[in-house]
Design a protein around this motif. Structure first.
Motif, PDB file in Angstrom:
ATOM      1  N   LEU A   1       0.831  -1.208   0.000  1.00 13.52           N
ATOM      2  CA  LEU A   1       0.000   0.000   0.000  1.00 13.52           C
ATOM      3  C   LEU A   1       0.863   1.256   0.000  1.00 13.52           C
ATOM      4  CD1 LEU A   1      -2.844   1.221   0.131  1.00 13.52           C
ATOM      5  CD2 LEU A   1      -2.683   1.150   2.628  1.00 13.52           C
ATOM      6  N   VAL A   2       1.931   1.259   0.771  1.00 12.74           N
ATOM      7  CA  VAL A   2       2.818   2.423   0.824  1.00 12.74           C
ATOM      8  C   VAL A   2       3.445   2.686  -0.544  1.00 12.74           C
ATOM      9  CG1 VAL A   2       5.050   3.200   1.725  1.00 12.74           C
ATOM     10  CG2 VAL A   2       3.319   2.339   3.287  1.00 12.74           C
ATOM     11  N   ASN A   3       3.900   1.623  -1.205  1.00  9.64           N
ATOM     12  CA  ASN A   3       4.497   1.790  -2.534  1.00  9.64           C
ATOM     13  C   ASN A   3       3.455   2.225  -3.560  1.00  9.64           C
ATOM     14  OD1 ASN A   3       6.985   1.026  -1.534  1.00  9.64           O
ATOM     15  ND2 ASN A   3       6.725  -1.124  -2.085  1.00  9.64           N
ATOM     16  N   GLN A   4       2.263   1.649  -3.477  1.00 11.38           N
ATOM     17  CA  GLN A   4       1.215   1.956  -4.449  1.00 11.38           C
ATOM     18  C   GLN A   4       0.741   3.397  -4.344  1.00 11.38           C
ATOM     19  OE1 GLN A   4      -2.144  -0.822  -4.572  1.00 11.38           O
ATOM     20  NE2 GLN A   4      -3.546   0.904  -4.722  1.00 11.38           N
ATOM     21  N   GLU A   5       0.584   3.884  -3.125  1.00 14.14           N
ATOM     22  CA  GLU A   5       0.042   5.234  -2.919  1.00 14.14           C
ATOM     23  C   GLU A   5       1.119   6.297  -2.779  1.00 14.14           C
ATOM     24  OE1 GLU A   5      -2.955   5.862  -3.304  1.00 14.14           O
ATOM     25  OE2 GLU A   5      -3.928   3.908  -3.178  1.00 14.14           O
ATOM     26  N   GLY A   6       2.397   5.906  -2.852  1.00 18.42           N
ATOM     27  CA  GLY A   6       3.459   6.899  -2.735  1.00 18.42           C
ATOM     28  C   GLY A   6       3.546   7.532  -1.363  1.00 18.42           C
ATOM     29  N   ILE A   7       3.207   6.780  -0.330  1.00 16.51           N
ATOM     30  CA  ILE A   7       3.268   7.281   1.045  1.00 16.51           C
ATOM     31  C   ILE A   7       4.730   7.364   1.485  1.00 16.51           C
ATOM     32  CG2 ILE A   7       2.603   6.788   3.437  1.00 16.51           C
ATOM     33  CD1 ILE A   7       0.175   5.262   2.249  1.00 16.51           C
ATOM     34  N   VAL A   8       5.080   8.411   2.210  1.00 19.22           N
ATOM     35  CA  VAL A   8       6.445   8.613   2.688  1.00 19.22           C
ATOM     36  C   VAL A   8       6.533   8.182   4.151  1.00 19.22           C
ATOM     37  CG1 VAL A   8       8.285  10.283   3.094  1.00 19.22           C
ATOM     38  CG2 VAL A   8       6.785  10.535   1.104  1.00 19.22           C
ATOM     39  N   PRO A   9       7.248   7.086   4.469  1.00 18.48           N
ATOM     40  CA  PRO A   9       7.379   6.645   5.868  1.00 18.48           C
ATOM     41  C   PRO A   9       8.598   7.273   6.538  1.00 18.48           C
ATOM     42  CG  PRO A   9       8.097   4.900   4.384  1.00 18.48           C
ATOM     43  CD  PRO A   9       7.793   6.101   3.524  1.00 18.48           C
ATOM     44  N   LEU A  10       8.403   7.905   7.679  1.00 16.29           N
ATOM     45  CA  LEU A  10       9.488   8.543   8.417  1.00 16.29           C
ATOM     46  C   LEU A  10       9.638   7.879   9.781  1.00 16.29           C
ATOM     47  CD1 LEU A  10       8.793  12.335   7.683  1.00 16.29           C
ATOM     48  CD2 LEU A  10      10.248  10.734   6.420  1.00 16.29           C
ATOM     49  N   TYR A  11      10.895   7.658  10.184  1.00 19.68           N
ATOM     50  CA  TYR A  11      11.220   6.915  11.408  1.00 19.68           C
ATOM     51  C   TYR A  11      11.744   7.892  12.449  1.00 19.68           C
ATOM     52  CZ  TYR A  11      12.919   2.741  13.915  1.00 19.68           C
ATOM     53  OH  TYR A  11      13.140   1.737  14.824  1.00 19.68           O
ATOM     54  N   ALA A  12      10.986   8.114  13.514  1.00 14.76           N
ATOM     55  CA  ALA A  12      11.375   9.033  14.586  1.00 14.76           C
ATOM     56  C   ALA A  12      11.866   8.210  15.769  1.00 14.76           C
ATOM     57  CB  ALA A  12      10.190   9.912  14.987  1.00 14.76           C
ATOM     58  N   ASP A  13      13.175   8.097  15.908  1.00 14.45           N
ATOM     59  CA  ASP A  13      13.789   7.232  16.923  1.00 14.45           C
ATOM     60  C   ASP A  13      13.927   7.984  18.241  1.00 14.45           C
ATOM     61  OD1 ASP A  13      15.136   5.423  18.363  1.00 14.45           O
ATOM     62  OD2 ASP A  13      16.794   5.141  16.970  1.00 14.45           O
ATOM     63  N   PHE A  14      13.117   7.564  19.229  1.00 17.19           N
ATOM     64  CA  PHE A  14      13.084   8.221  20.536  1.00 17.19           C
ATOM     65  C   PHE A  14      13.865   7.405  21.571  1.00 17.19           C
ATOM     66  CE2 PHE A  14      10.526   9.922  24.282  1.00 17.19           C
ATOM     67  CZ  PHE A  14      10.988  11.210  24.164  1.00 17.19           C
ATOM     68  N   THR A  15      14.751   6.502  21.078  1.00 16.67           N
ATOM     69  CA  THR A  15      15.528   5.664  22.001  1.00 16.67           C
ATOM     70  C   THR A  15      16.304   6.521  22.984  1.00 16.67           C
ATOM     71  OG1 THR A  15      15.740   3.931  20.341  1.00 16.67           O
ATOM     72  CG2 THR A  15      17.320   3.908  22.151  1.00 16.67           C
ATOM     73  N   ASN A  16      16.914   7.581  22.492  1.00 13.47           N
ATOM     74  CA  ASN A  16      17.682   8.499  23.327  1.00 13.47           C
ATOM     75  C   ASN A  16      16.837   9.730  23.630  1.00 13.47           C
ATOM     76  OD1 ASN A  16      19.804   6.700  22.886  1.00 13.47           O
ATOM     77  ND2 ASN A  16      20.442   7.806  21.060  1.00 13.47           N
ATOM     78  N   GLU A  17      17.208  10.403  24.675  1.00 15.14           N
ATOM     79  CA  GLU A  17      16.444  11.581  25.093  1.00 15.14           C
ATOM     80  C   GLU A  17      16.651  12.698  24.075  1.00 15.14           C
ATOM     81  OE1 GLU A  17      15.458  13.710  29.309  1.00 15.14           O
ATOM     82  OE2 GLU A  17      17.531  13.231  28.866  1.00 15.14           O
ATOM     83  N   ASP A  18      15.632  12.994  23.290  1.00 13.25           N
ATOM     84  CA  ASP A  18      15.721  13.970  22.212  1.00 13.25           C
ATOM     85  C   ASP A  18      14.690  15.071  22.460  1.00 13.25           C
ATOM     86  OD1 ASP A  18      15.721  15.439  19.912  1.00 13.25           O
ATOM     87  OD2 ASP A  18      15.681  13.730  18.557  1.00 13.25           O
ATOM     88  N   PRO A  19      15.120  16.262  22.848  1.00  7.19           N
ATOM     89  CA  PRO A  19      14.162  17.341  23.120  1.00  7.19           C
ATOM     90  C   PRO A  19      13.296  17.680  21.911  1.00  7.19           C
ATOM     91  CG  PRO A  19      16.354  17.903  23.930  1.00  7.19           C
ATOM     92  CD  PRO A  19      16.511  16.669  23.109  1.00  7.19           C
ATOM     93  N   HIS A  20      13.860  17.556  20.711  1.00  5.18           N
ATOM     94  CA  HIS A  20      13.100  17.895  19.505  1.00  5.18           C
ATOM     95  C   HIS A  20      11.930  16.929  19.315  1.00  5.18           C
ATOM     96  CE1 HIS A  20      12.309  19.579  15.599  1.00  5.18           C
ATOM     97  NE2 HIS A  20      12.441  18.395  15.028  1.00  5.18           N
ATOM     98  N   LEU A  21      12.201  15.632  19.430  1.00  4.20           N
ATOM     99  CA  LEU A  21      11.118  14.654  19.299  1.00  4.20           C
ATOM    100  C   LEU A  21      10.142  14.747  20.468  1.00  4.20           C
ATOM    101  CD1 LEU A  21      12.925  11.456  17.954  1.00  4.20           C
ATOM    102  CD2 LEU A  21      11.663  13.198  16.697  1.00  4.20           C
ATOM    103  N   LYS A  22      10.648  15.090  21.629  1.00  5.08           N
ATOM    104  CA  LYS A  22       9.774  15.255  22.790  1.00  5.08           C
ATOM    105  C   LYS A  22       8.759  16.374  22.545  1.00  5.08           C
ATOM    106  CE  LYS A  22      10.216  15.328  27.815  1.00  5.08           C
ATOM    107  NZ  LYS A  22      11.188  15.425  28.931  1.00  5.08           N
ATOM    108  N   ALA A  23       9.229  17.452  21.902  1.00  4.20           N
ATOM    109  CA  ALA A  23       8.314  18.552  21.568  1.00  4.20           C
ATOM    110  C   ALA A  23       7.270  18.099  20.552  1.00  4.20           C
ATOM    111  CB  ALA A  23       9.113  19.732  21.024  1.00  4.20           C
ATOM    112  N   TRP A  24       7.657  17.258  19.605  1.00  6.24           N
ATOM    113  CA  TRP A  24       6.692  16.741  18.631  1.00  6.24           C
ATOM    114  C   TRP A  24       5.661  15.848  19.304  1.00  6.24           C
ATOM    115  CZ3 TRP A  24       5.077  17.641  13.861  1.00  6.24           C
ATOM    116  CH2 TRP A  24       5.863  18.445  13.035  1.00  6.24           C
TER     117      TRP A  24
END
Length: 943
Positions: free
Chosen positions: A740-763
């Motif tokens: 489905l992702v390939n067919q519809e051209g969906i863009v998958p993004l991986y937000a790795d919160f393993t480490n303490e990341d203030p930027h991802l925490k704000a998201w």
């Protein structure tokens, strides 16, 4: 004079002897450093070893078509014939004696290939003397590289040098051959407006190729108005050399890399800065004079990129940019002066100053339109209780449940009051942890599971679980009565309380249903509500044990104490060892060895305590063993700690370093680094056979995808989150989701919160969440109204939400006002139109094929195409191949095609010579072909 001649002879003899020992001194022929190749060949062009029987033969050729013209591709070939019994080395940078091909001048042409490539693979052999693997060529080898001729040049010139060694069992001899070629180019054969979209070079230092090569390029070069293009600047550095990041401070540390953009044509800026593809190495230096400074270094290869949009008003291929890159290269001992490399790429006939460039306004994500929470405090208390209850069956807490089961079995012989006290103590331990986590959430904004982002906590938990496992395996017995449910000790209140704490800490990497929404809602409330919600969740987790204390008859359902308990206890010990492996797996690779050393020290000390005395041993001997065990353990643990990197909390990545000054588009662009905290980039991770084409989540990547109206799937995850891994395995990285992702051209993004990341925490806070897992789907047509999926979910639910997002986007992409007057394709419709000498536009599409749908909303059903269709009287026919119609399949075969998309234009005057456009194409291409077809029809009618 005689003295001088003797001295020269001795030096020559000694140098020849050193040459013969090359295999023991591999650095001897490291000739790639600029200014060090003295060409001491004594007039022969090569160094000849006395007694050698054959010499290598080198030839350099330039293969080019007759009457070469701009745009033609020429091939340079470097052929080396190697004497029998000898070999030469490949260009691999891993070996200092490698073959080096460097061109000091390339004018009138640009490279097509990235480098000179051999015609066959070298043989890899491990050389004990070098203590490494080297790559060898025998008999002969040809290196080749392609170049494209540029316009406005009557001649193309190539000059450089190849340096290599020819070795046998006795010696190694270095050779150096010049490369010189010139080629006449008929610059009048094509229009003079042919432009270059890439430039490559290796600057000279003291007349010889320097330690750096650059490639500056635009891609794609056929971008149409509205398409995104990338300006990339790649810098390749020789071994031992480095350049500086944009974030480098001016001063003794070095000169920061700068990008100066001066003029442009047909472009709109998407990014404000050039962004490198790798993080710079941060190095602290303390010179002898006591002045300390910090360096931000790149070595090997680095590529900076900046994205632009081709202006909607621009013509096809009428974009370009001009500017320069300024950089400095250094080794640890010396630096070359800063170099300025200018470039002019693309079309610049109507260039404007860079200060006039417009910037695409980023999509603002201030407040998302999410579904309002209809539940009140009462419902969230229910959700909190159920979420805590479900935690008891989550994978994280299962290893410690074995301890609790054993304690239940031992409680069978206790009286009712004692059983209640023990289970109440356990429950208080559980609730105490939840209230502590509530305090962290209320006052420090730390979410569920965030303790596992701390290296210190991970090390502590790994050691604690390891010690518990050793106890269950019988290595020793924890002195707190009943804590490990081992031996003959009765369970104690302290042991029950600590077991509750232990179980709850182990549960925090898991997140059950209802927890994400509940905890996210709680942190927006007043402090006392936060404590109430988290406390009730702890009560939910403890409730089965409280019920067992209130109704002790339930314990009778368990088997009676017996020999089975010993095996069950040992199996539980192995389960805890598995938990240890899981904890240290995400602690950070640089900490694994130190932590294992610490655990070995703990194991040895506890083994001494558990095996070097027994209950009958005299107290003096017991104390001696205990003191000795403490000293041995402390020494080994201290050694393990000493092996840790200087930043002991290496799991936690510091915030990105920003340049002190941010210059405007008219001047230098110094880019703050994107914050990438994952141990591995998304593309480097193993996502399985059906893994999605994940990219690392950054603001710029998200903005770029949404500007193209693409649906974006963002997975906020962490290595320590077991539920996250279950979602990835069972719902995200599956064959159906991948399709489905390939067919519809969906863009998958991986937000790795393993480490303490203030930027991802704000998201996360933007979506009322303080923990992972969290999956967010941004519909391409309405990113301000994302679809938020919390906690654990199924593949079917994810697919349903993805289809919901893409369906809305597809509907919004084709304005009805710009839709062509399509008719259903049939042989009769086509024949009727052609009988009237009408030009026919036939499009083969399918609802299941995203590539077939993209031309419909971005090329075919547009105001420009509609205008031309009406002006020229073109007949548009739509062939729907969604159900694989055999009749349409036969038509596709007529055009040597088996699938869609396919667009065919039948000129009204010559339908037997249709114009076929395959795959994805731009609006400029379609309009050009339609005008071509209608123009030929008009000419034929006039004749």
């Amino acid at each position: 004079m005689r003295t001088i001649l003797v001295t020269v002879s001795v030096v020559f003899f000694l140098s020849s002897s050193l040459v013969a020992q090359d295999e023991q001194v591999p650095e001897l022929f490291k000739l790639e450093q600029p200014g060090l190749d003295l060409d001491l060949n004594l007039g022969s062009g090569k160094t000849k070893k006395s007694g050698s029987k054959a010499e290598p033969e080198f030839t350099s050729t330039l293969e080019a078509p007759e009457n070469s013209k701009p745009g033609d591709v020429v091939t340079m070939k470097l052929h080396l014939t190697i004497p029998p019994g000898s070999h030469t080395y490949s260009q691999s940078r891993k070996f200092s004696g490698r073959t080096v091909i460097s061109l000091s001048e390339v004018s009138g042409a640009v490279p097509v290939d990235d480098a000179f490539l051999p015609d066959h693979e070298p043989k890899a052999v491990f050389e004990p003397l070098f203590e490494q693997e080297v790559e060898k060529f025998k008999q002969e080898v040809t290196w080749s590289r392609k170049y494209r001729l540029l316009p406005n040049n009557s001649e193309a010139k190539f000059s450089g040098k190849i340096r290599y060694q020819v070795c046998n069992d006795d010696n190694c001899i270095p050779y150096s051959n010049e490369i010189q070629h010139s080629l006449a180019v008929d610059s009048s054969a094509v229009p003079s407006d042919l432009v270059s979209y890439s430039v490559h070079g290796r600057p000279l230092v003291l007349g010889k190729p320097g330690p750096s090569a650059f490639t500056i390029a635009f891609s794609p070069i056929d971008a149409a108005p509205g398409d995104e293009v990338t300006l990339s600047v790649r810098l390749d550095l020789d071994a031992g050399w480095h350049a500086y990041a944009q974030s480098q401070e001016e001063g003794p540390g070095g000169t920061p890399t700068e990008f100066l953009l001066e003029s442009f044509q047909g472009l709109v800026a998407l990014d404000e800065n050039f962004v490198p593809n790798v993080e710079p190495e941060i190095k602290q230096n303390e010179p002898a004079k006591g002045i300390s400074f910090e360096q931000h270094l790149f070595d090997g290869s680095v590529t900076w990129t900046r994205k632009f949009l081709v202006d909607e008003s621009a013509d096809q291929n009428s974009f370009g940019i001009q500017g320069a890159i300024i950089y400095q290269t250094c080794t640890d001992q010396k630096c070359l002066p800063p170099q300025e490399q200018r470039f002019a790429l693309g079309q610049l006939s109507a260039a404007q100053p860079i200060s006039a460039m417009k910037t695409v306004e980023p999509i603002e994500f201030g407040e998302f339109e999410m579904e309002e929470e209809s539940a009140g405090l009462g419902w969230y208390l229910v959700y909190a209780f159920l979420g805590g209850l479900i935690l008891n069956v989550m994978p994280c807490v299962l290893p410690v449940l074995a301890i609790k089961i054993l304690s239940f079995v031992k409680q069978a012989g206790e009286n009712r009051a004692r059983i209640f006290q023990l289970n109440l103590s356990y429950s208080l331990g559980v609730i105490a942890v939840f209230l502590s986590l509530a305090a962290l959430a209320a006052f420090l904004e730390m979410g569920w599971g965030s303790l596992f982002q701390k290296a210190e906590f991970n090390i502590f938990m790994a050691c604690l679980v390891f010690v518990m496992g050793l106890s269950l395996l019988g290595v020793f017995e924890i002195p707190i009565p009943g804590l490990a449910a081992g031996g003959t000790q009765k369970e104690g209140l302290t042991g029950a309380f600590l077991t509750g704490i232990f179980a709850t800490f182990l549960a925090t990497p898991c997140s059950g249903p209802l927890m994400g929404a509940t905890l996210g809602w709680s942190v927006k409330q007043e402090t006392h509500i936060i404590f109430l919600i988290w406390g009730v969740m702890g009560l939910g987790m403890a409730s089965p044990y409280l019920l067992a204390g209130i109704f002790p008859s339930t314990i009778k359902w368990l088997p009676k104490p017996g020999a089975w308990m010993i095996r069950f206890k040992e199996i539980s010990g192995f389960a805890l060892m598995g938990a240890v492996i899981w904890i240290i797996s995400y602690t950070g690779s640089e900490l694994i060895i130190p932590v294992m050393i610490m655990m070995m020290g703990l194991a040895f000390g506890l083994w001494m305590v558990g095996n070097l005395y027994d209950s009958t041993t005299h107290i003096v001997h017991k104390n001696r063993v205990r003191i000795l065990a403490a000293c041995v353990t402390s020494g080994i643990v201290y050694f393990g700690i000493s092996q840790m990197p200087s930043n002991a909390n290496s799991v936690v990545t510091t915030e990105p370093t920003s340049s002190p000054t941010q210059k405007s588009l008219a001047g230098t662009s110094k880019s703050p680094q994107e914050n990438t905290t994952s141990k591995h980039k998304a593309s480097q991770r193993d996502h399985g056979e059906h893994g999605l084409p994940w990219r690392d989540f950054t603001d710029s990547t998200l903005q770029s995808a949404l500007r193209q109206k693409k649906t974006v799937l963002v997975d906020f995850t962490a290595d320590w989150c077991l539920v996250c891994k279950q979602n990835e395995r069972n719902a995200l990285n599956t064959e159906e989701t991948q399709a489905l992702v390939n067919q519809e051209g969906i863009v998958p993004l991986y937000a790795d919160f393993t480490n303490e990341d203030p930027h991802l925490k704000a998201w996360l806070k933007k979506f009322d969440s303080i923990s992972v897992p969290l999956t967010v789907i941004f519909p391409g047509d309405n990113p301000q109204k994302p679809i938020v999926i919390r906690d654990k979910y199924s593949q079917s639910y994810l697919l349903e939400k993805l289809r919901e997002a893409t369906a809305a986007s597809q509907t919004a992409k084709i304005p009805q006002t710009s839709k062509l007057p399509w008719r259903d394709f049939s042989d009769q419709e086509l024949q009727a139109a052609l009988n009237n000498q009408k030009t026919v536009l036939l499009h083969f599409g399918a609802d299941w094929n995203l590539l077939a749908k993209q031309p419909e909303y971005s090329v075919l059903n547009t105001a420009e195409t509609l205008k031309l269709v009406k002006e020229k009287g073109i007949v548009p026919l739509y062939a729907d191949f969604s159900n694989e119609d055999p009749h349409l399949k036969a038509w596709l075969k007529k055009f040597d095609s088996i699938s869609v998309p396919l667009t065919v234009i039948f000129p009204g005057d010559n339908p037997q010579k249709p114009i076929v456009i395959r795959d994805k194409y731009s609006q400029g291409t379609l309009l050009e072909k339609l005008k071509e077809a209608t123009a030929s029809s008009k000419t034929a009618m006039a004749d």
